[in-house]
Scaffold this motif. Sequence first.
Motif, mmCIF file in Angstrom:
data_model
loop_
_atom_site.group_PDB
_atom_site.id
_atom_site.type_symbol
_atom_site.label_atom_id
_atom_site.label_comp_id
_atom_site.label_asym_id
_atom_site.label_seq_id
_atom_site.Cartn_x
_atom_site.Cartn_y
_atom_site.Cartn_z
ATOM 1 N N VAL A 116 1.038 -1.250 0.214
ATOM 2 C CA VAL A 116 0.116 -0.092 0.044
ATOM 3 C C VAL A 116 0.826 1.333 0.128
ATOM 4 C CG1 VAL A 116 -1.592 1.263 1.427
ATOM 5 C CG2 VAL A 116 -1.772 -0.913 0.779
ATOM 6 N N LEU A 117 1.991 0.965 0.990
ATOM 7 C CA LEU A 117 3.104 2.459 0.954
ATOM 8 C C LEU A 117 3.146 2.524 -0.102
ATOM 9 C CD1 LEU A 117 4.679 2.121 4.715
ATOM 10 C CD2 LEU A 117 2.821 3.806 3.877
ATOM 11 N N LEU A 118 3.763 1.770 -0.944
ATOM 12 C CA LEU A 118 4.513 1.785 -2.431
ATOM 13 C C LEU A 118 3.384 2.483 -3.420
ATOM 14 C CD1 LEU A 118 6.613 -1.458 -3.325
ATOM 15 C CD2 LEU A 118 7.315 0.718 -3.479
ATOM 16 N N ARG A 119 1.884 1.849 -3.493
ATOM 17 C CA ARG A 119 1.055 2.480 -4.377
ATOM 18 C C ARG A 119 0.823 3.731 -4.046
ATOM 19 N NH1 ARG A 119 -3.947 -0.725 -4.098
ATOM 20 N NH2 ARG A 119 -3.264 -1.059 -1.860
ATOM 21 N N LEU A 120 0.829 4.175 -3.390
ATOM 22 C CA LEU A 120 0.386 5.369 -2.720
ATOM 23 C C LEU A 120 2.142 6.839 -2.497
ATOM 24 C CD1 LEU A 120 -1.620 5.451 1.251
ATOM 25 C CD2 LEU A 120 -1.935 5.758 -1.295
ATOM 26 N N GLY A 121 3.191 5.346 -3.222
ATOM 27 C CA GLY A 121 3.951 6.647 -3.050
ATOM 28 C C GLY A 121 5.073 6.778 -2.086
ATOM 29 N N LEU A 122 4.350 6.500 -0.946
ATOM 30 C CA LEU A 122 5.088 6.468 0.152
ATOM 31 C C LEU A 122 6.420 5.900 0.697
ATOM 32 C CD1 LEU A 122 2.217 7.397 2.097
ATOM 33 C CD2 LEU A 122 3.240 9.046 1.149
ATOM 34 N N TRP A 123 7.056 5.141 -0.120
ATOM 35 C CA TRP A 123 7.352 3.678 0.512
ATOM 36 C C TRP A 123 8.741 4.386 -0.814
ATOM 37 C CZ3 TRP A 123 8.673 1.909 4.550
ATOM 38 C CH2 TRP A 123 8.882 0.683 4.865
#
Length: 160
Positions: A116-123
């Motif tokens: 999820v963090l990858l999808r949100l651009g937060l990872w």
Amino acid sequence: MSFLRTTDLQRIFQELDKNGDGFISVDQLQCLLDKIGHSHDQTKSADELQKLFGGKPLLDSIDFYFFYKYVILNNVVENEGSKLDGDEGDDDLMKAFKVFDLNGDGFISCEELQSVLLRLGLWDQNNGQDCQIMINMYDKNSDGMLDFEEFKFMMLLSKF
């Protein structure tokens, strides 16, 4: 209860970091807790602290900051827990929880959190961080995943 500013926390961390390498040991953190009057029944032993940080024997300033927030929220929950217990906002928190609980099993795993963090651009995959360390910070029952109450605790903590 008074809260410390980020600059205060940085100063404390630098004072603990005697050799200036940017790290403090879990034992140093435990000594600090003992000095300020947090007995072992209020906080964790050095071994439990190390487990809380994913087994790392050394903590950087970010780990130290998150631990401070963890201790502060625990004190708020113990002393003023009724303020955090209501159903207000639980519906919104449940919706947020379901975003992370990709397989719908009622738990957020390391893989789900990272996805999820990858999808949100937060990872950033290259940052060297491990999602398991993030989960361990809030995983009160040490099962390696976050249930809704642990997720709620994490979200409440982020408000301080």
